[in-house]
Design an enzyme around this catalytic site. Structure first.
Site, mmCIF file in Angstrom:
data_model
loop_
_atom_site.group_PDB
_atom_site.id
_atom_site.type_symbol
_atom_site.label_atom_id
_atom_site.label_comp_id
_atom_site.label_asym_id
_atom_site.label_seq_id
_atom_site.Cartn_x
_atom_site.Cartn_y
_atom_site.Cartn_z
ATOM 1 N N CYS A 135 0.842 -1.192 0.000
ATOM 2 C CA CYS A 135 0.000 0.000 0.000
ATOM 3 C C CYS A 135 0.879 1.245 0.000
ATOM 4 O O CYS A 135 2.108 1.171 0.068
ATOM 5 C CB CYS A 135 -0.920 0.027 1.219
ATOM 6 S SG CYS A 135 -0.040 0.113 2.792
ATOM 7 N N CYS A 203 40.489 -25.375 -18.978
ATOM 8 C CA CYS A 203 39.969 -26.691 -18.632
ATOM 9 C C CYS A 203 38.910 -26.573 -17.546
ATOM 10 O O CYS A 203 38.628 -25.481 -17.045
ATOM 11 C CB CYS A 203 41.096 -27.605 -18.148
ATOM 12 S SG CYS A 203 41.880 -27.021 -16.623
ATOM 13 N N CYS A 206 39.713 -24.772 -14.302
ATOM 14 C CA CYS A 206 39.601 -23.305 -14.306
ATOM 15 C C CYS A 206 38.189 -22.886 -13.898
ATOM 16 O O CYS A 206 37.994 -21.938 -13.122
ATOM 17 C CB CYS A 206 39.918 -22.761 -15.703
ATOM 18 S SG CYS A 206 41.582 -23.124 -16.282
ATOM 19 N N ASP A 632 7.320 23.754 -35.247
ATOM 20 C CA ASP A 632 8.383 24.201 -36.132
ATOM 21 C C ASP A 632 7.966 23.834 -37.556
ATOM 22 O O ASP A 632 7.290 22.821 -37.762
ATOM 23 C CB ASP A 632 9.694 23.500 -35.760
ATOM 24 C CG ASP A 632 10.807 23.822 -36.736
ATOM 25 O OD1 ASP A 632 11.062 25.009 -36.961
ATOM 26 O OD2 ASP A 632 11.394 22.864 -37.283
ATOM 27 N N ASP A 831 12.174 19.165 -34.314
ATOM 28 C CA ASP A 831 13.030 18.019 -34.630
ATOM 29 C C ASP A 831 14.508 18.369 -34.722
ATOM 30 O O ASP A 831 15.342 17.474 -34.853
ATOM 31 C CB ASP A 831 12.593 17.395 -35.961
ATOM 32 C CG ASP A 831 12.902 18.296 -37.152
ATOM 33 O OD1 ASP A 831 12.853 19.530 -36.983
ATOM 34 O OD2 ASP A 831 13.188 17.769 -38.238
#
Length: 946
Positions: A135, A203, A206, A632, A831
């Protein structure tokens, strides 16, 4: 005249830059203000006889920013009377009337929060997934808890998205303290995951070394390393360990490691699904245990039922059976409420858990006491059934609420689901399929028909049509050729092609859209303040009302209404307790807290699904108040590039001949008007031979030789200077010029062949969008640097109400400010880079997705699809969303306004049972959520037109 450089802290965006500039520029005696946002410095030229440095500093402080009182604040040196300005700072002259201008409208400003700034000068920001919130009081508790930590600048918690966003000073506090505070308050924290590219493994040993080494680190929850793919996935608690610590541990073991940045699409979904599953299990368990107890309790009062099945009813009504089953309900599905209430109280916080725990716990404890103790007359009846059904109904509500919240985030899920999982790249001249996270910028990606594009890039070979509907909502495929940009997650429809990857992982357009939508959904709309204020005091108020009700019915109401005779309850304590429990249970801050974030989440998500990116709840709320839209012209209303519009031949000459001669004259020209003519001729299938002896006549036109004939293309003066009379075509030329077109005469061997016109044409849906806006009662304005004749011609074509012509790029923001000073709520649609200041000045900036990055950064709404009808849709979506918010808040407040008096017994005691009150409480939250989900039916204007 003197100059001073002042270091200012707290500026974070160009709104801040403008705010500081305007605050100083309004001072008498200030002649020049230069604000460098990146450096955090302001250089001011001022008349020391009219104003001093301290007054300038105070103006900055009054604008809610901090002045650094150190040696950096010093006069700017001068050399031979020439000011040495900081490199890269643009000089912004203060107009003489600046001090008389109206202050920047509140809605156009983005002042920083009035909180302490980071003493270290650095700020960090982290987002934490939070579980267990139910809430608005939970939100308040976490925000207050985090806000008390030293170094926390701002903490915002969103109930719907279940996220906490914290801004802080890294020198004083870190994520570790945040997670500890949240968990101490009784809530959960979602762990994080990182994928590493590990080098040097040879390998299986590792792999074991790395997994063992990382597994020992404090805060690492799970490690999985794959030798073949050279990847390791680590789940960790960000509060106890960082990604850098994990990488360092790998390198310390002797291997190389770097983070693979990918969008984590599963982490939060898994956490939400885990919450839904948990509440589902709780609900099933609660019903299995609670129904027998409730039947046994009610059955004791229904003689025919007891007589029909005395054995079963006797067993179900047995005090010890009811005690055992009720205890199991309290310890298992009900445990979450008691632990949440305990953790909250331990830190001085109250939430919904406290109301539930108090109500159900009271009924359980008094019933348990009456089983094992002789409490006297009136306590023969037990209320185990009441307690367990309360738990069952509340768990039902939480389960339904968790499901509903999942539906509100479907927009994010859909966006995330768009991502491709693998990519086909070229390695050593062969194609190889790799996981998407292995793609690096510069890789050559091969895409076949029907496949999704894995990352963003640029086409280098081939051509195709792409379905971009998932991002833009436009169903028509878009043609792509060499050199065109392509977006990841779009679908290749026709041919195969290759493209070079430019943006991968978290940098792709899709990943950025997901991040923007997530940030928007986490933000708070200003109207949310109403719910926050209510939630901050709700729980304590309800507890107080319940306590007052208890004492009233215990000392006064029991005898006045003769409860024992009329309702069969012999104990004043039990009579008062039942009413107090009903008050505690029926009160519901959940619906109040959910009304705003749920609607904002669904609204922004619906917009994102259809290519309308709304950057937050504030933008959503402001958009519905707009009464003026400023467009524009170039690139927004028009296509931004000239196109051939008219070809009018003189008598006895064909249009194709006129157009061919004009194209020959302009062939090879780099001038936009010339390119438009050549493209127009090619589009009509006209072959364009080469001309000779090209000669550009400055300001008048061009001359070229074709097949031994002299061809002229240009103005009336060019024709008259060469002995020709353009009068017969004057009417045609004037009509074209009155429509804002550039008209040119074409002549061959001193004979005018005709006239052609070129213009920046309107985009397909510009006039339609303007018409929709005017139907909504919104004033439309066009702003342009063009001359008034051309501007008014374009305005007539599109149906614009008001024209602001011959406006220089740097003056667009000032024109928007003038409209705001007239009392208008203004949106700017643009733009380009030169639109950015106006986009920021406007109450709402709307940028087209085809525009520049600067414009999109400056705007609050981004339209991915280059369709102005989406301006209309964004306003309508804002109005619909705000309508749902107001409806949700109204019904939430109405529910509590009616429910609490009903539970108090204002209209008579026991009109509603505690268990039924719990059901009503659950349904109020679900109804608010369901109402907000109706926003998913919203259709965009361009969808309605189909």
């Amino acid at each position: 005249m003197e100059d001073v450089r002042i270091t200012v802290e707290g500026m974070t965006c160009q709104h801040c830059q403008m705010r500081v500039h305007d605050a100083i520029a309004a001072l008498d005696g200030v002649t020049m203000v230069n604000v460098d946002l990146e450096a955090g410095e302001v250089v001011v030229s001022y008349d020391s006889s009219m104003i001093d440095i301290e007054e300038i500093k105070q103006a900055v402080r009054d604008a809610d920013y901090q002045v650094v009182e150190e040696e950096e604040t010093c006069p700017v040196p001068t050399l031979d009377g020439v000011k040495l300005m900081t490199e890269g700072i643009a000089s912004i002259p203060v107009e003489a009337e600046a001090k008389d201008e109206a202050p920047l409208p509140k809605t156009a400003q983005s002042p920083p929060p009035k909180t302490e700034l980071s003493p270290s000068g650095r700020t960090g920001k982290t987002t934490i997934g939070v579980t267990g919130m139910t809430c608005a009081s939970c939100v308040q508790n976490i925000e207050k808890g985090l806000g008390k930590l030293p170094g926390v600048i701002k903490a915002v918690v969103n109930l719907t998205t279940e996220k906490a966003v914290v801004e802080y000073d890294p020198a004083q506090v870190g994520p570790g303290q945040f997670t500890k505070t949240i968990t101490d308050l009784g809530y959960g924290v979602v762990g994080e995951s990182v994928t590493l590219h590990i080098t040097g493994m040879t390998c299986a040993s590792c792999v074991q070394n790395i997994e063992r080494g990382l597994g020992k680190l404090d805060g690492v929850l799970k490690v999985s390393v794959n030798l073949t793919t050279e990847k390791g996935t680590v789940e960790f608690d960000p509060g106890r360990i960082t990604v850098q610590d994990i990488i360092k541990a790998v390198t310390d073991i002797g291997y190389g490691a770097e983070e693979i940045k990918v969008v984590d699409v599963d982490r939060e979904r898994e956490a939400r699904e885990k919450e839904i599953l948990s509440q589902k299990r709780n609900l099933i368990l609660a019903l299995i245990l609670a129904v027998p107890v409730s039947v046994g309790e009610m059955g004791q009062n229904i003689a025919p039922l007891v007589n029909a099945i005395p054995g079963i009813m006797g067993f179900l009504g047995n005090d010890y059976f009811q005690f055992i089953f009720a205890t199991l309900v309290m310890l298992l599905p009900g445990r979450q409420f008691f632990t949440g209430a305990y953790k909250g109280l331990k830190h001085g916080a109250t939430d919904m858990n406290l109301l539930i725990a108090a109500g159900t716990g009271s009924a359980y404890l008094i019933s348990t006491a009456s089983v094992f103790l002789d409490l006297g007359a009136g306590f023969e009846h037990k209320y185990f059934g009441t307690a367990v059904m309360l738990i069952a109904f509340i768990v039902l509500g939480r389960y339904m609420e968790a499901n509903s919240r999942g539906k509100t985030s479907e927009a994010i899920k859909k966006l995330m689901g768009l991502q491709a999982r693998t990519a086909r790249i070229v390695v050593d001249k062969t194609e190889r399929e790799v996981p998407i996270e292995d793609v690096k910028p510069g890789d050559i990606v091969v895409v076949r028909p029907g496949e999704k594009l894995p990352v963003d890039g640029t086409v280098i070979e081939g051509r195709s049509a792409l379905d971009e509907s998932m991002l833009t909502g436009e169903s028509i495929p878009v043609e792509k050729n060499v050199g065109d940009e392509v977006i990841g997650a779009t679908i290749n429809k026709t041919g195969s092609f290759k493209y070079r990857a430019t943006r991968v992982g978290a940098d792709t357009a899709l990943a950025q859209i997901i991040k923007l939508v997530e940030d928007a959904q986490t933000s708070k709309a200003p109207i949310q303040r109403i719910a926050d204020i209510v939630a901050g005091h709700f729980i304590v108020t309800v507890m107080s009302i319940a306590l007052v009700a208890f004492f009233y019915w215990y000392f006064i109401g029991f005898e006045r209404l003769d409860i024992e005779t009329n309702y069969g309850i012999a104990s004043p304590f039990l009579a008062a307790l039942l009413i107090a429990i009903t008050v505690l249970v029926i009160a519901c801050p959940c619906a109040v807290g959910l009304a705003t974030p749920i609607a904002v989440m669904v609204g922004t998500g619906k917009g994102a699904e259809n290519g309308i990116l709304i950057k937050g709840g504030e933008a959503l709320e402001t958009a519905q108040k707009l009464d003026t839209i400023v467009f524009d012209k170039t690139g927004t209303l028009t296509r931004g590039e000239p196109q051939l519009t008219d070809v009018v031949p003189a008598g006895g000459v064909s249009e194709d001949t006129v157009l061919m001669l004009a194209a020959i004259a302009e062939k090879g020209s780099e001038h936009p008007l010339g390119e438009a003519i050549v493209k127009g001729a090619a589009a009509r299938g006209i072959d364009i031979p080469d001309g000779q002896d090209f000669n550009a006549i400055a300001g008048h036109g061009v001359q070229v030789t074709y097949e031994g004939s002299r061809v002229l293309l240009g103005t009336r003066k060019l024709m008259t200077d060469n002995g020709m009379d353009p009068a017969p075509l004057n009417n045609s030329m004037e009509a074209m010029e009155n429509d804002g077109k550039t008209a040119m005469l074409i002549a061959k061997d001193n004979e005018i062949m005709g006239v052609i016109a070129v213009a920046d044409t309107l985009k397909e849906h510009s006039a339609e969008a303007v018409g929709y806006l005017q139907e909504m009662g919104i004033t439309t304005v066009m702003i342009t640097g063009d001359n008034r004749l051309t501007a008014e011609a374009i305005a007539r074509q599109v149906g614009i109400d008001r024209v602001l012509a011959e406006v220089l790029p740097q003056d667009k923001a000032a024109e928007v400010k003038k409209l705001q000073a007239e009392g208008a709520k203004v949106a700017m649609v643009g733009d380009g880079i030169n639109d950015a200041p106006a986009l920021m000045q406007a109450d709402i900036g709307i940028a087209l997705g085809s525009g520049t990055d600067v414009a999109m950064e400056s705007a609050q709404i981004v339209l991915i699809k280059d369709d102005l009808r989406d301006v209309v849709s964004s306003i309508e979506l804002s109005k619909r969303t705000m309508g749902k918010i107001k409806q949700g808040l109204f019904w939430a407040f109405a529910y509590n306004t009616a429910g609490i008096p009903l539970a108090l017994g204002v209209f008579g005691p026991y009109l509603i049972a505690p268990a039924l009150a719990a059901l009503f409480m659950a349904m109020s939250s679900v109804s608010v959520t369901a109402n907000a989900l109706l926003l998913k039916r919203f259709r965009l204007k361009r969808q309605e037109a189909v």
